[in-house]
Design a protein around this motif. Structure first.
Motif, mmCIF file in Angstrom:
data_model
loop_
_atom_site.group_PDB
_atom_site.id
_atom_site.type_symbol
_atom_site.label_atom_id
_atom_site.label_comp_id
_atom_site.label_asym_id
_atom_site.label_seq_id
_atom_site.Cartn_x
_atom_site.Cartn_y
_atom_site.Cartn_z
ATOM 1 N N ASP A 115 0.817 -1.214 0.000
ATOM 2 C CA ASP A 115 0.000 0.000 0.000
ATOM 3 C C ASP A 115 0.851 1.264 0.000
ATOM 4 O OD1 ASP A 115 -2.434 -1.551 0.214
ATOM 5 O OD2 ASP A 115 -1.834 -1.933 2.284
ATOM 6 N N ASP A 116 2.109 1.138 -0.400
ATOM 7 C CA ASP A 116 3.024 2.284 -0.425
ATOM 8 C C ASP A 116 2.545 3.272 -1.482
ATOM 9 O OD1 ASP A 116 5.200 4.063 -0.599
ATOM 10 O OD2 ASP A 116 6.665 2.453 -0.300
ATOM 11 N N ARG A 117 2.256 4.473 -1.059
ATOM 12 C CA ARG A 117 1.772 5.497 -1.989
ATOM 13 C C ARG A 117 2.912 6.253 -2.656
ATOM 14 N NH1 ARG A 117 -3.266 7.951 1.556
ATOM 15 N NH2 ARG A 117 -4.664 6.174 1.201
ATOM 16 N N LEU A 118 4.091 6.247 -2.055
ATOM 17 C CA LEU A 118 5.240 6.902 -2.665
ATOM 18 C C LEU A 118 5.842 6.018 -3.756
ATOM 19 C CD1 LEU A 118 7.243 9.262 -2.742
ATOM 20 C CD2 LEU A 118 8.586 8.031 -1.004
ATOM 21 N N PHE A 119 6.073 4.748 -3.429
ATOM 22 C CA PHE A 119 6.651 3.797 -4.374
ATOM 23 C C PHE A 119 5.679 2.648 -4.602
ATOM 24 C CE2 PHE A 119 10.756 5.300 -2.301
ATOM 25 C CZ PHE A 119 11.068 6.162 -3.324
ATOM 26 N N PRO A 120 4.804 2.759 -5.596
ATOM 27 C CA PRO A 120 3.838 1.686 -5.865
ATOM 28 C C PRO A 120 4.539 0.353 -6.125
ATOM 29 C CG PRO A 120 3.320 3.650 -7.147
ATOM 30 C CD PRO A 120 4.663 3.884 -6.523
ATOM 31 N N THR A 121 3.846 -0.721 -5.806
ATOM 32 C CA THR A 121 4.453 -2.049 -5.921
ATOM 33 C C THR A 121 4.948 -2.346 -7.334
ATOM 34 O OG1 THR A 121 2.255 -3.015 -6.180
ATOM 35 C CG2 THR A 121 3.229 -3.087 -3.976
ATOM 36 N N GLY A 122 4.175 -1.986 -8.351
ATOM 37 C CA GLY A 122 4.619 -2.251 -9.723
ATOM 38 C C GLY A 122 5.929 -1.550 -10.041
ATOM 39 N N PHE A 123 6.064 -0.328 -9.566
ATOM 40 C CA PHE A 123 7.284 0.443 -9.767
ATOM 41 C C PHE A 123 8.467 -0.246 -9.096
ATOM 42 C CE2 PHE A 123 10.148 3.660 -7.917
ATOM 43 C CZ PHE A 123 10.679 4.200 -9.081
ATOM 44 N N LEU A 124 8.322 -0.585 -7.809
ATOM 45 C CA LEU A 124 9.452 -1.195 -7.104
ATOM 46 C C LEU A 124 9.753 -2.605 -7.585
ATOM 47 C CD1 LEU A 124 9.307 0.057 -3.413
ATOM 48 C CD2 LEU A 124 10.953 0.604 -5.195
ATOM 49 N N ARG A 125 8.747 -3.349 -7.995
ATOM 50 C CA ARG A 125 9.031 -4.670 -8.589
ATOM 51 C C ARG A 125 9.926 -4.509 -9.813
ATOM 52 N NH1 ARG A 125 3.106 -5.785 -8.581
ATOM 53 N NH2 ARG A 125 2.691 -6.586 -6.513
ATOM 54 N N ARG A 126 9.562 -3.559 -10.670
ATOM 55 C CA ARG A 126 10.331 -3.331 -11.893
ATOM 56 C C ARG A 126 11.747 -2.845 -11.591
ATOM 57 N NH1 ARG A 126 11.282 1.187 -14.414
ATOM 58 N NH2 ARG A 126 9.522 2.352 -13.559
ATOM 59 N N VAL A 127 11.878 -1.864 -10.704
ATOM 60 C CA VAL A 127 13.193 -1.298 -10.401
ATOM 61 C C VAL A 127 14.091 -2.343 -9.725
ATOM 62 C CG1 VAL A 127 14.430 0.469 -9.064
ATOM 63 C CG2 VAL A 127 12.367 1.079 -10.352
ATOM 64 N N ALA A 128 13.555 -3.126 -8.800
ATOM 65 C CA ALA A 128 14.351 -4.169 -8.143
ATOM 66 C C ALA A 128 14.845 -5.188 -9.157
ATOM 67 C CB ALA A 128 13.541 -4.850 -7.045
ATOM 68 N N GLN A 129 13.997 -5.550 -10.090
ATOM 69 C CA GLN A 129 14.392 -6.524 -11.114
ATOM 70 C C GLN A 129 15.425 -5.917 -12.064
ATOM 71 O OE1 GLN A 129 13.255 -9.813 -11.039
ATOM 72 N NE2 GLN A 129 14.930 -10.057 -12.467
ATOM 73 N N GLU A 130 15.173 -4.703 -12.527
ATOM 74 C CA GLU A 130 16.096 -4.059 -13.468
ATOM 75 C C GLU A 130 17.456 -3.763 -12.848
ATOM 76 O OE1 GLU A 130 12.715 -1.667 -16.105
ATOM 77 O OE2 GLU A 130 14.090 -0.506 -14.846
ATOM 78 N N ARG A 131 17.460 -3.306 -11.621
ATOM 79 C CA ARG A 131 18.718 -2.838 -11.025
ATOM 80 C C ARG A 131 19.456 -3.899 -10.225
ATOM 81 N NH1 ARG A 131 18.609 3.517 -9.960
ATOM 82 N NH2 ARG A 131 18.120 4.051 -12.120
ATOM 83 N N LEU A 132 18.737 -4.826 -9.620
ATOM 84 C CA LEU A 132 19.393 -5.831 -8.790
ATOM 85 C C LEU A 132 19.188 -7.249 -9.308
ATOM 86 C CD1 LEU A 132 18.513 -4.455 -5.233
ATOM 87 C CD2 LEU A 132 20.617 -4.107 -6.554
ATOM 88 N N GLY A 133 18.251 -7.416 -10.239
ATOM 89 C CA GLY A 133 17.977 -8.749 -10.763
ATOM 90 C C GLY A 133 17.293 -9.660 -9.768
ATOM 91 N N ILE A 134 16.595 -9.073 -8.803
ATOM 92 C CA ILE A 134 15.907 -9.895 -7.812
ATOM 93 C C ILE A 134 14.450 -9.463 -7.681
ATOM 94 C CG2 ILE A 134 17.975 -10.429 -6.457
ATOM 95 C CD1 ILE A 134 17.175 -8.306 -4.465
ATOM 96 N N PRO A 135 13.578 -10.440 -7.466
ATOM 97 C CA PRO A 135 12.182 -10.082 -7.215
ATOM 98 C C PRO A 135 12.038 -9.664 -5.744
ATOM 99 C CG PRO A 135 12.418 -12.460 -7.213
ATOM 100 C CD PRO A 135 13.772 -11.884 -7.553
ATOM 101 N N PRO A 136 11.325 -8.585 -5.477
ATOM 102 C CA PRO A 136 11.146 -8.172 -4.083
ATOM 103 C C PRO A 136 10.095 -9.021 -3.383
ATOM 104 C CG PRO A 136 9.996 -6.686 -5.531
ATOM 105 C CD PRO A 136 10.732 -7.652 -6.418
ATOM 106 N N ASP A 137 10.194 -9.062 -2.077
ATOM 107 C CA ASP A 137 9.142 -9.638 -1.249
ATOM 108 C C ASP A 137 8.176 -8.517 -0.894
ATOM 109 O OD1 ASP A 137 10.197 -12.256 -1.169
ATOM 110 O OD2 ASP A 137 11.582 -11.674 0.416
ATOM 111 N N GLU A 138 6.983 -8.884 -0.465
ATOM 112 C CA GLU A 138 5.956 -7.879 -0.166
ATOM 113 C C GLU A 138 5.315 -8.138 1.180
ATOM 114 O OE1 GLU A 138 3.102 -7.473 -3.349
ATOM 115 O OE2 GLU A 138 4.657 -7.696 -4.875
ATOM 116 N N ILE A 139 4.978 -7.035 1.840
ATOM 117 C CA ILE A 139 4.153 -7.087 3.048
ATOM 118 C C ILE A 139 3.053 -6.047 2.891
ATOM 119 C CG2 ILE A 139 5.956 -7.921 4.607
ATOM 120 C CD1 ILE A 139 6.264 -5.059 5.668
ATOM 121 N N ASP A 140 2.002 -6.202 3.684
ATOM 122 C CA ASP A 140 0.954 -5.193 3.686
ATOM 123 C C ASP A 140 1.504 -3.920 4.312
ATOM 124 O OD1 ASP A 140 -0.971 -6.837 2.534
ATOM 125 O OD2 ASP A 140 -1.634 -7.606 4.477
ATOM 126 N N GLY A 141 0.888 -2.810 3.985
ATOM 127 C CA GLY A 141 1.227 -1.556 4.634
ATOM 128 C C GLY A 141 1.702 -0.490 3.679
#
Length: 164
Positions: free
Chosen positions: A101-127
């Motif tokens: 529920d991050d309003r600054l960094f939406p999940t789709g954005f951070l999923r993409r950036v983590a994959q592009e920059r680190l090559g890893i899928p992020p984990d997720e929690i609520d909040g």
């Protein structure tokens, strides 16, 4: 901006695990001011918020959000245009934890950036963007699980009472 600092710390002290929570994930030598354009942040579909509580603390208890705002300080803009001294991502096991529920960094954005920059899928929690304030128990559980997965022992057991 912890994502700009944490990998630099890994080059200076012994680190066994790096966990980035709701992070900016810099590229080597990237200036913080360039992060937004380089990650195509403005192209990301998201709602806009002008209020700090609505953006950062929407799921934090109101009295705690008010206290966080009262104690907060403006971030310095002095070195935002300077390239980061980061030359390569540190050779340290790294986890990225994003908040659904991050309003600054939406999940789709951070999923993409983590994959592009680190090559890893992020984990997720609520909040929202500040899980240390809104969901401390879930955050501690996740951090302890990461440590256990790496065979690390937390220095002292986390006590639920200390987080309440």
């Amino acid at each position: 901006f912890g994502g700009f600092t944490a990998p630099l710390v890994c080059d200076r002290v012994a680190v066994e695990l790096l966990v980035l929570v709701a992070p900016m994930i810099p590229a080597p030598a990237e200036a913080p001011a360039d992060y937004w354009a380089h990650t195509r942040y403005e192209e990301e579909e998201r709602d806009r918020y002008d209020d700090a509580i609505a953006l950062f603390y929407q799921d934090v208890p109101p009295e705690l959000a008010a206290e966080a705002l009262k104690r907060g300080r403006a971030q310095s803009e002095a070195r935002m245009g300077e390239p980061s001294p980061l030359r390569a991502w540190p050779d340290v096991p790294t986890q990225v934890l994003i908040c659904r529920d991050d309003r600054l960094f939406p999940t789709g954005f951070l999923r993409r950036v983590a994959q592009e920059r680190l090559g890893i899928p992020p984990d997720e929690i609520d909040g929202g963007h500040t899980p240390a304030l809104s969901r401390p128990h879930e955050l501690v559980d996740r951090l302890e699980a990461y440590a256990a997965e790496q065979g690390l022992r937390t220095p002292t057991p986390m006590h639920r009472g200390a987080l309440s």
